[in-house]
Design a protein around this motif. Structure first.
Motif, PDB file in Angstrom:
ATOM      1  N   LEU A  65       0.824  -1.206   0.000  1.00  0.00           N
ATOM      2  CA  LEU A  65       0.000   0.000   0.000  1.00  0.00           C
ATOM      3  C   LEU A  65       0.862   1.262   0.000  1.00  0.00           C
ATOM      4  N   THR A  66       1.954   1.230   0.748  1.00  0.00           N
ATOM      5  CA  THR A  66       2.861   2.381   0.778  1.00  0.00           C
ATOM      6  C   THR A  66       3.518   2.593  -0.580  1.00  0.00           C
ATOM      7  N   LEU A  67       3.894   1.506  -1.254  1.00  0.00           N
ATOM      8  CA  LEU A  67       4.486   1.626  -2.587  1.00  0.00           C
ATOM      9  C   LEU A  67       3.515   2.266  -3.576  1.00  0.00           C
ATOM     10  N   LEU A  68       2.235   1.907  -3.432  1.00  0.00           N
ATOM     11  CA  LEU A  68       1.238   2.466  -4.344  1.00  0.00           C
ATOM     12  C   LEU A  68       0.985   3.940  -4.063  1.00  0.00           C
ATOM     13  N   THR A  69       0.820   4.290  -2.784  1.00  0.00           N
ATOM     14  CA  THR A  69       0.449   5.663  -2.430  1.00  0.00           C
ATOM     15  C   THR A  69       1.638   6.626  -2.430  1.00  0.00           C
ATOM     16  N   HIS A  70       2.836   6.109  -2.113  1.00  0.00           N
ATOM     17  CA  HIS A  70       4.010   6.973  -2.031  1.00  0.00           C
ATOM     18  C   HIS A  70       4.917   6.878  -3.254  1.00  0.00           C
ATOM     19  N   GLY A  71       4.671   5.893  -4.102  1.00  0.00           N
ATOM     20  CA  GLY A  71       5.548   5.719  -5.248  1.00  0.00           C
ATOM     21  C   GLY A  71       4.835   5.766  -6.580  1.00  0.00           C
ATOM     22  N   LEU A  72       4.022   4.747  -6.853  1.00  0.00           N
ATOM     23  CA  LEU A  72       3.429   4.606  -8.179  1.00  0.00           C
ATOM     24  C   LEU A  72       2.419   5.703  -8.475  1.00  0.00           C
ATOM     25  N   LEU A  73       1.493   5.962  -7.542  1.00  0.00           N
ATOM     26  CA  LEU A  73       0.449   6.943  -7.799  1.00  0.00           C
ATOM     27  C   LEU A  73       1.004   8.362  -7.974  1.00  0.00           C
ATOM     28  N   PRO A  74       1.871   8.862  -7.105  1.00  0.00           N
ATOM     29  CA  PRO A  74       2.436  10.195  -7.349  1.00  0.00           C
ATOM     30  C   PRO A  74       3.221  10.279  -8.657  1.00  0.00           C
ATOM     31  N   LEU A  75       3.925   9.199  -8.995  1.00  0.00           N
ATOM     32  CA  LEU A  75       4.691   9.197 -10.239  1.00  0.00           C
ATOM     33  C   LEU A  75       3.766   9.284 -11.448  1.00  0.00           C
ATOM     34  N   LEU A  76       2.684   8.525 -11.428  1.00  0.00           N
ATOM     35  CA  LEU A  76       1.735   8.565 -12.538  1.00  0.00           C
ATOM     36  C   LEU A  76       1.074   9.934 -12.653  1.00  0.00           C
ATOM     37  N   LEU A  77       0.729  10.535 -11.510  1.00  0.00           N
ATOM     38  CA  LEU A  77       0.106  11.856 -11.543  1.00  0.00           C
ATOM     39  C   LEU A  77       1.076  12.902 -12.072  1.00  0.00           C
ATOM     40  N   LEU A  78       2.323  12.830 -11.638  1.00  0.00           N
ATOM     41  CA  LEU A  78       3.309  13.815 -12.079  1.00  0.00           C
ATOM     42  C   LEU A  78       3.598  13.681 -13.572  1.00  0.00           C
ATOM     43  N   VAL A  79       3.899  12.460 -14.007  1.00  0.00           N
ATOM     44  CA  VAL A  79       4.229  12.245 -15.416  1.00  0.00           C
ATOM     45  C   VAL A  79       3.002  12.470 -16.294  1.00  0.00           C
ATOM     46  N   GLY A  80       1.849  11.963 -15.846  1.00  0.00           N
ATOM     47  CA  GLY A  80       0.631  12.131 -16.636  1.00  0.00           C
ATOM     48  C   GLY A  80       0.239  13.591 -16.780  1.00  0.00           C
ATOM     49  N   GLY A  81       0.314  14.344 -15.687  1.00  0.00           N
ATOM     50  CA  GLY A  81      -0.008  15.763 -15.768  1.00  0.00           C
ATOM     51  C   GLY A  81       0.966  16.530 -16.646  1.00  0.00           C
ATOM     52  N   PHE A  82       2.249  16.189 -16.537  1.00  0.00           N
ATOM     53  CA  PHE A  82       3.269  16.856 -17.350  1.00  0.00           C
ATOM     54  C   PHE A  82       3.041  16.591 -18.837  1.00  0.00           C
ATOM     55  N   LEU A  83       2.763  15.338 -19.183  1.00  0.00           N
ATOM     56  CA  LEU A  83       2.525  14.998 -20.585  1.00  0.00           C
ATOM     57  C   LEU A  83       1.194  15.550 -21.087  1.00  0.00           C
ATOM     58  N   ALA A  84       0.213  15.674 -20.197  1.00  0.00           N
ATOM     59  CA  ALA A  84      -1.066  16.260 -20.611  1.00  0.00           C
ATOM     60  C   ALA A  84      -0.896  17.727 -21.002  1.00  0.00           C
ATOM     61  N   VAL A  85      -0.078  18.444 -20.236  1.00  0.00           N
ATOM     62  CA  VAL A  85       0.209  19.836 -20.591  1.00  0.00           C
ATOM     63  C   VAL A  85       0.963  19.895 -21.920  1.00  0.00           C
ATOM     64  N   ALA A  86       1.935  18.995 -22.089  1.00  0.00           N
ATOM     65  CA  ALA A  86       2.687  18.970 -23.343  1.00  0.00           C
ATOM     66  C   ALA A  86       1.794  18.600 -24.522  1.00  0.00           C
ATOM     67  N   TRP A  87       0.833  17.719 -24.318  1.00  0.00           N
ATOM     68  CA  TRP A  87      -0.090  17.320 -25.379  1.00  0.00           C
ATOM     69  C   TRP A  87      -0.879  18.509 -25.905  1.00  0.00           C
ATOM     70  N   ARG A  88      -1.234  19.410 -25.010  1.00  0.00           N
ATOM     71  CA  ARG A  88      -2.057  20.553 -25.397  1.00  0.00           C
ATOM     72  C   ARG A  88      -1.240  21.799 -25.716  1.00  0.00           C
ATOM     73  N   GLN A  89      -0.158  22.013 -24.934  1.00  0.00           N
ATOM     74  CA  GLN A  89       0.562  23.285 -25.033  1.00  0.00           C
ATOM     75  C   GLN A  89       1.971  23.149 -25.596  1.00  0.00           C
ATOM     76  N   GLY A  90       2.477  21.957 -25.802  1.00  0.00           N
ATOM     77  CA  GLY A  90       3.829  21.799 -26.316  1.00  0.00           C
ATOM     78  C   GLY A  90       4.875  21.951 -25.223  1.00  0.00           C
TER      79      GLY A  90
END
Length: 351
Positions: A65-90
């Motif tokens: 549970l700690t790996l999911l909440t402290h590792g995988l989930l924050p990483l997915l949110l950070l990378v996903g949000g960063f790429l979402a901005v790049a998808w729209r704004q370059g």
């Protein structure tokens, strides 16, 4: 003008993020301590709980549970949000936040004062504003700027790996370990050479953050892109980038682009565009200058940011090929006039 205000906001965002980048290790905002093998985030130690599992203090389920909440989930949110901005704004991060690109623009300005170019590899000079001429004394400033920027990068990078108090205390008191000194000297030398010789090439092809932003942006034909009003291309031919020298006709947008691109080209040739908007600002100024010199009023710039369906049309627009002028068909030879033949001989016909 709105374009000038846009650049003011961009400068403020760059300065703020640069300051954040430099002080982040000192306030434990983000750093990894090699001594403790501990990640610090927002002033708190950030752990995945593996050491507690090895010591038998927590169960396997708690560790997962700690790996999911402290590792995988924050990483997915950070990378996903960063790429979402790049998808729209370059490459919005590169042009508005990246500390490296902020230094690239500053060093470009110093080099332009030294030799009239924004890069050592430019073939054509970029005229200075106000009719000024390059001066050789700025070469010293250029060299110092590259060395200071490289040194600041080397020390800051080490502060992300070791306690900043230890790094700076060792430098000020001469108590740095040989390993720390080697790291600072090598990293500072590499960064100084990169800033002096290959800063644009690094931004285009060497930076993984910028490369992934460009790849995601290119995959979206509706993303924000610089559009060119081709129906008013005649005004582009009369571009006057500097009001003090109206006889100098050059492309204001190309001169302003810090990545040495041609903003009027289609999207496939703008892979390394950092969305800084300097070409839009330069075009806006040039069109107002041209209109003022011609006794008219200010006109809209030829370059504008486009998104959605407008960006789709701009992204899919191809350069109009030069139509091959077909040669006119060869004229058919005029029929030769029939020659008058003598009347047949009656004796010959009888025989």
């Amino acid at each position: 003008m709105a374009a000038d205000r846009l650049q003011q906001w961009r400068r403020l965002s760059q300065a703020g993020f640069m300051l954040l980048f430099l002080i982040a290790p000192a306030v434990d905002l983000l750093r990894f301590d090699l001594h403790e093998r501990q990640l610090w985030l927002f002033g708190q130690p950030w752990s995945l709980g593996l050491s507690d599992l090895q010591a038998g203090r927590v169960s396997v389920g708690h560790t997962v549970l700690t790996l999911l909440t402290h590792g995988l989930l924050p990483l997915l949110l950070l990378v996903g949000g960063f790429l979402a901005v790049a998808w729209r704004q370059g490459r919005l991060y590169c042009g508005w936040l990246c500390p490296h690109f902020s230094l690239v623009e500053a060093i470009n300005a110093v080099l332009q004062r030294a030799c009239g170019r924004l890069s050592l590899w430019d073939r054509t000079p970029v005229p200075l504003a106000g009719g000024r001429h390059p001066q050789r004394r700025w070469w010293v400033v250029y060299g110092l700027a590259c060395v200071l920027a490289g040194t600041a990068w080397g020390i800051t990078l080490l502060c992300y790996l070791l306690p900043p108090a230890e790094v700076w205390g060792g430098l000020l008191h001469g108590s740095s370990t040989p390993g720390q000194l080697r790291f600072i000297v090598i990293a500072s030398g590499v960064f100084a050479l990169e800033f002096a010789l290959a800063r644009h090439l690094f931004c285009r092809y060497g930076c993984a953050v910028g490369l992934f932003q460009s790849l995601v942006w290119m995959a979206n034909p509706r993303a924000r892109v610089v559009g060119f009003a081709r129906e008013r291309a005649a005004h582009c031919r009369g571009c006057v980038p500097d009001a003090t020298r109206p006889t100098v006709h050059a492309s204001a947008c190309e001169q302003a682009c810090p990545m040495r691109l041609t903003p009027r080209q289609t999207k496939r040739w703008m892979f390394a565009c950092v969305q800084c908007g300097r070409c839009l600002t330069a075009c806006d100024r040039a069109q107002h200058t041209r209109a003022a010199l011609e006794g008219g009023v200010g006109v809209a710039p030829l370059l504008q940011w486009t998104v959605g369906s407008d960006a789709l049309r701009e992204s899919l627009r191809q350069r109009r090929p030069v139509a091959a002028v077909a040669a006119p068909p060869a004229a058919a030879p005029a029929p030769m006039p029939a020659r008058d033949l003598p009347p047949p001989d009656p004796k010959t016909e009888e025989s």
